[in-house]
Design a protein around this motif. Structure first.
Motif, PDB file in Angstrom:
ATOM      1  N   THR A   1       8.081  -2.330  20.424  1.00  0.00           N
ATOM      2  CA  THR A   1       7.094  -3.259  19.872  1.00  0.00           C
ATOM      3  C   THR A   1       7.621  -4.683  19.965  1.00  0.00           C
ATOM      4  OG1 THR A   1       6.385  -1.582  18.267  1.00  0.00           O
ATOM      5  CG2 THR A   1       5.725  -3.848  17.834  1.00  0.00           C
ATOM      6  N   THR A   2       6.799  -5.595  20.452  1.00  0.00           N
ATOM      7  CA  THR A   2       7.140  -7.013  20.488  1.00  0.00           C
ATOM      8  C   THR A   2       6.147  -7.783  19.638  1.00  0.00           C
ATOM      9  OG1 THR A   2       7.980  -6.811  22.748  1.00  0.00           O
ATOM     10  CG2 THR A   2       7.492  -9.037  21.962  1.00  0.00           C
ATOM     11  N   THR A   3       6.675  -8.631  18.744  1.00  0.00           N
ATOM     12  CA  THR A   3       5.815  -9.510  17.962  1.00  0.00           C
ATOM     13  C   THR A   3       6.184 -10.963  18.234  1.00  0.00           C
ATOM     14  OG1 THR A   3       7.262  -9.560  16.012  1.00  0.00           O
ATOM     15  CG2 THR A   3       5.648  -7.794  16.122  1.00  0.00           C
ATOM     16  N   VAL A   4       5.178 -11.823  18.195  1.00  0.00           N
ATOM     17  CA  VAL A   4       5.382 -13.268  18.291  1.00  0.00           C
ATOM     18  C   VAL A   4       4.813 -13.890  17.022  1.00  0.00           C
ATOM     19  CG1 VAL A   4       4.898 -15.380  19.580  1.00  0.00           C
ATOM     20  CG2 VAL A   4       5.253 -13.220  20.812  1.00  0.00           C
ATOM     21  N   ASN A   5       5.677 -14.539  16.260  1.00  0.00           N
ATOM     22  CA  ASN A   5       5.291 -15.123  14.962  1.00  0.00           C
ATOM     23  C   ASN A   5       4.628 -14.083  14.062  1.00  0.00           C
ATOM     24  OD1 ASN A   5       6.218 -17.607  15.984  1.00  0.00           O
ATOM     25  ND2 ASN A   5       4.200 -18.073  16.838  1.00  0.00           N
ATOM     26  N   GLY A   6       5.151 -12.844  14.119  1.00  0.00           N
ATOM     27  CA  GLY A   6       4.661 -11.768  13.271  1.00  0.00           C
ATOM     28  C   GLY A   6       3.446 -11.028  13.808  1.00  0.00           C
ATOM     29  N   GLU A   7       2.858 -11.502  14.892  1.00  0.00           N
ATOM     30  CA  GLU A   7       1.675 -10.854  15.489  1.00  0.00           C
ATOM     31  C   GLU A   7       2.114  -9.869  16.570  1.00  0.00           C
ATOM     32  OE1 GLU A   7      -2.172 -11.939  18.317  1.00  0.00           O
ATOM     33  OE2 GLU A   7      -0.721 -13.490  17.769  1.00  0.00           O
ATOM     34  N   ILE A   8       1.670  -8.640  16.480  1.00  0.00           N
ATOM     35  CA  ILE A   8       2.026  -7.648  17.500  1.00  0.00           C
ATOM     36  C   ILE A   8       1.364  -8.007  18.823  1.00  0.00           C
ATOM     37  CG2 ILE A   8       1.805  -5.244  18.213  1.00  0.00           C
ATOM     38  CD1 ILE A   8       2.004  -4.443  15.275  1.00  0.00           C
ATOM     39  N   ARG A   9       2.174  -8.159  19.842  1.00  0.00           N
ATOM     40  CA  ARG A   9       1.661  -8.457  21.186  1.00  0.00           C
ATOM     41  C   ARG A   9       1.837  -7.258  22.135  1.00  0.00           C
ATOM     42  NH1 ARG A   9       1.779 -14.090  22.407  1.00  0.00           N
ATOM     43  NH2 ARG A   9       1.105 -15.222  20.535  1.00  0.00           N
ATOM     44  N   GLN A  10       2.967  -6.570  22.009  1.00  0.00           N
ATOM     45  CA  GLN A  10       3.244  -5.415  22.856  1.00  0.00           C
ATOM     46  C   GLN A  10       3.557  -4.219  21.963  1.00  0.00           C
ATOM     47  OE1 GLN A  10       6.517  -7.499  25.141  1.00  0.00           O
ATOM     48  NE2 GLN A  10       5.447  -6.602  26.884  1.00  0.00           N
ATOM     49  N   GLN A  11       2.956  -3.088  22.260  1.00  0.00           N
ATOM     50  CA  GLN A  11       3.250  -1.869  21.510  1.00  0.00           C
ATOM     51  C   GLN A  11       3.032  -0.670  22.420  1.00  0.00           C
ATOM     52  OE1 GLN A  11       1.031  -1.159  17.781  1.00  0.00           O
ATOM     53  NE2 GLN A  11       3.033  -0.701  16.891  1.00  0.00           N
ATOM     54  N   SER A  12       4.128   0.033  22.707  1.00  0.00           N
ATOM     55  CA  SER A  12       4.032   1.151  23.634  1.00  0.00           C
ATOM     56  C   SER A  12       5.180   2.119  23.375  1.00  0.00           C
ATOM     57  CB  SER A  12       4.058   0.644  25.084  1.00  0.00           C
ATOM     58  OG  SER A  12       3.737   1.686  25.989  1.00  0.00           O
ATOM     59  N   ASN A  13       5.429   2.971  24.349  1.00  0.00           N
ATOM     60  CA  ASN A  13       6.501   3.956  24.258  1.00  0.00           C
ATOM     61  C   ASN A  13       7.060   4.171  25.657  1.00  0.00           C
ATOM     62  OD1 ASN A  13       7.725   6.795  24.183  1.00  0.00           O
ATOM     63  ND2 ASN A  13       7.212   6.499  22.036  1.00  0.00           N
ATOM     64  N   THR A  14       8.364   4.365  25.734  1.00  0.00           N
ATOM     65  CA  THR A  14       8.971   4.517  27.060  1.00  0.00           C
ATOM     66  C   THR A  14       8.530   5.805  27.768  1.00  0.00           C
ATOM     67  OG1 THR A  14      10.960   5.520  26.079  1.00  0.00           O
ATOM     68  CG2 THR A  14      10.991   3.132  26.427  1.00  0.00           C
ATOM     69  N   LYS A  15       7.824   6.684  27.065  1.00  0.00           N
ATOM     70  CA  LYS A  15       7.271   7.864  27.746  1.00  0.00           C
ATOM     71  C   LYS A  15       6.204   7.457  28.759  1.00  0.00           C
ATOM     72  CE  LYS A  15       3.809   8.940  24.178  1.00  0.00           C
ATOM     73  NZ  LYS A  15       3.418   9.928  23.130  1.00  0.00           N
ATOM     74  N   HIS A  16       5.754   6.209  28.681  1.00  0.00           N
ATOM     75  CA  HIS A  16       4.751   5.719  29.622  1.00  0.00           C
ATOM     76  C   HIS A  16       5.366   5.046  30.850  1.00  0.00           C
ATOM     77  CE1 HIS A  16       1.696   6.797  26.793  1.00  0.00           C
ATOM     78  NE2 HIS A  16       2.142   5.957  25.879  1.00  0.00           N
ATOM     79  N   PHE A  17       6.688   5.112  30.997  1.00  0.00           N
ATOM     80  CA  PHE A  17       7.304   4.611  32.226  1.00  0.00           C
ATOM     81  C   PHE A  17       6.632   5.239  33.447  1.00  0.00           C
ATOM     82  CE2 PHE A  17      11.785   4.032  30.199  1.00  0.00           C
ATOM     83  CZ  PHE A  17      11.534   2.697  29.935  1.00  0.00           C
ATOM     84  N   ILE A  18       6.410   4.440  34.473  1.00  0.00           N
ATOM     85  CA  ILE A  18       6.013   4.999  35.772  1.00  0.00           C
ATOM     86  C   ILE A  18       7.213   5.689  36.398  1.00  0.00           C
ATOM     87  CG2 ILE A  18       5.183   4.458  38.096  1.00  0.00           C
ATOM     88  CD1 ILE A  18       3.788   1.985  36.867  1.00  0.00           C
ATOM     89  N   PHE A  19       8.372   5.037  36.308  1.00  0.00           N
ATOM     90  CA  PHE A  19       9.611   5.575  36.849  1.00  0.00           C
ATOM     91  C   PHE A  19      10.586   5.784  35.685  1.00  0.00           C
ATOM     92  CE2 PHE A  19       7.786   2.605  39.974  1.00  0.00           C
ATOM     93  CZ  PHE A  19       7.437   3.515  40.971  1.00  0.00           C
ATOM     94  N   PRO A  20      10.845   7.035  35.308  1.00  0.00           N
ATOM     95  CA  PRO A  20      11.755   7.277  34.190  1.00  0.00           C
ATOM     96  C   PRO A  20      13.172   6.814  34.516  1.00  0.00           C
ATOM     97  CG  PRO A  20      11.205   9.330  35.301  1.00  0.00           C
ATOM     98  CD  PRO A  20      10.325   8.277  35.884  1.00  0.00           C
ATOM     99  N   ILE A  21      13.976   6.716  33.503  1.00  0.00           N
ATOM    100  CA  ILE A  21      15.313   6.149  33.641  1.00  0.00           C
ATOM    101  C   ILE A  21      16.153   6.884  34.683  1.00  0.00           C
ATOM    102  CG2 ILE A  21      17.513   5.951  32.382  1.00  0.00           C
ATOM    103  CD1 ILE A  21      15.778   5.051  29.962  1.00  0.00           C
ATOM    104  N   GLU A  22      16.064   8.197  34.706  1.00  0.00           N
ATOM    105  CA  GLU A  22      16.839   8.963  35.686  1.00  0.00           C
ATOM    106  C   GLU A  22      16.504   8.548  37.110  1.00  0.00           C
ATOM    107  OE1 GLU A  22      15.967  11.829  32.218  1.00  0.00           O
ATOM    108  OE2 GLU A  22      15.014  10.126  33.219  1.00  0.00           O
ATOM    109  N   GLU A  23      15.219   8.320  37.385  1.00  0.00           N
ATOM    110  CA  GLU A  23      14.804   7.928  38.731  1.00  0.00           C
ATOM    111  C   GLU A  23      15.269   6.520  39.061  1.00  0.00           C
ATOM    112  OE1 GLU A  23      10.792   7.823  41.546  1.00  0.00           O
ATOM    113  OE2 GLU A  23      10.678   8.567  39.478  1.00  0.00           O
TER     114      GLU A  23
END
Length: 301
Positions: A220-242
């Motif tokens: 999650t990324t917030t700017v001045n307390g407002e959520i701008r980005q919210q996701s999960n690494t399960k949504h990677f197109i290319f997982p870490i191993e790859e």
């Protein structure tokens, strides 16, 4: 286990972060054994095969002491630097590794078929609570990108995906600050990604044994307390191993190499109209299992 580089009392050292405070590894080891076996930079420590075993033994010894508090420096008294204040090599960065981010930066046609990689200069790195320069003399489109970052702990080349996680020392947080107008002007990423202070990193490295599945972490990324980005690494197109496997094909990965794994949708450029960073903006990036990286944008002196 959380490890980082610490400044305290006019000294810089490697510290272990715990709820009770900071353990200055060499200072505590000297009380235990009379020796100071740890290097003064974290990458050199990583290169020692028994480094984490030694730290674990030291922690166990501290736990056995009657007055454990005397070994810890209160967190509020120290300055946390970037875990690796000046990487030996450029930081590897994976581009467009979330579908929604690829679409917000263009269209569905911009979703990559192969791992997309660019780099940031080592001089970009700053730590938790350090200031991000606005760089108003060269850019009007400074943007944020919250990311999970991998720190390689073992030398490897031609790494198979099935073995890739075993090459990771740990994980940290990186804000891939980007000058979008410089990106567009120069028609490549390096200059727009490499302004001084454009890689806030930290506040520490969490060792890989503490995060069994890095491909399923909330970010999650917030700017001045407002959520701008919210996701999960399960949504990677290319997982870490790859990602690790692809990078290591014909290229040797080494201890201390840093790989930023890509940012989710919600960057400033993705809004209509765009919402770029300005003087006074505060950016917080939270990654599950690691913590929160906080930095503020300031006008150039």
């Amino acid at each position: 286990m959380k490890l980082t580089t610490v400044a305290f009392d006019d000294k810089v050292f490697i510290g272990l972060v715990e709820e009770a405070g900071i353990l200055a590894l060499n200072d505590v080891e000297e009380k235990h054994t009379g020796r100071r076996p740890y290097a003064e930079d974290l990458v050199t420590c990583m290169e020692q095969e028994d480094f984490l075993d030694k730290v674990s033994d030291l922690v166990n010894w501290v736990e056995e002491q009657n007055d454990k508090a005397e070994f810890y420096i209160p967190m509020e008294k120290v300055k946390l630097l970037a875990p690796i204040p000046k990487p030996r090599k450029n930081i590897f960065c994976v581009g467009k590794n979330y579908e929604e981010h690829a679409i917000e930066m263009g269209s569905k046609e911009d979703i990559p078929e192969h791992v997309m990689v660019f780099t940031k200069a080592p001089t970009t790195v700053i730590g938790h609570m350090d200031d991000i320069l606005e760089h108003s003399e060269v850019t009007n489109e400074l943007d944020y990108e919250g990311e999970l970052a991998i720190v390689i702990g073992k030398r490897g080349k031609g790494i198979e995906k099935e073995e890739a996680l075993g090459y990771i020392f740990g994980y940290t947080i990186l804000n891939d600050i980007t000058a979008r107008d410089l990106q567009k002007k120069h028609k490549q990423f390096f200059i727009g990604k490499s302004l001084d202070t454009s890689a806030p990193m930290g506040p520490w490295i969490v060792t890989s044994d503490s995060i069994p599945n890095p491909n399923e972490l909330t970010i999650t990324t917030t700017v001045n307390g407002e959520i701008r980005q919210q996701s999960n690494t399960k949504h990677f197109i290319f997982p870490i191993e790859e990602v690790i496997s692809v990078l290591s094909k014909g290229m040797t990965l080494e201890p201390g190499d840093i790989i930023a794994t890509g940012t989710p949708a919600g960057v400033g450029k993705g809004f209509n109209p765009p919402r770029f960073l300005k003087d006074g903006d505060s950016i917080e990036i939270f990654v599950e299992g690691i913590g929160t990286l906080l930095n503020k944008v300031v006008r150039d002196e």
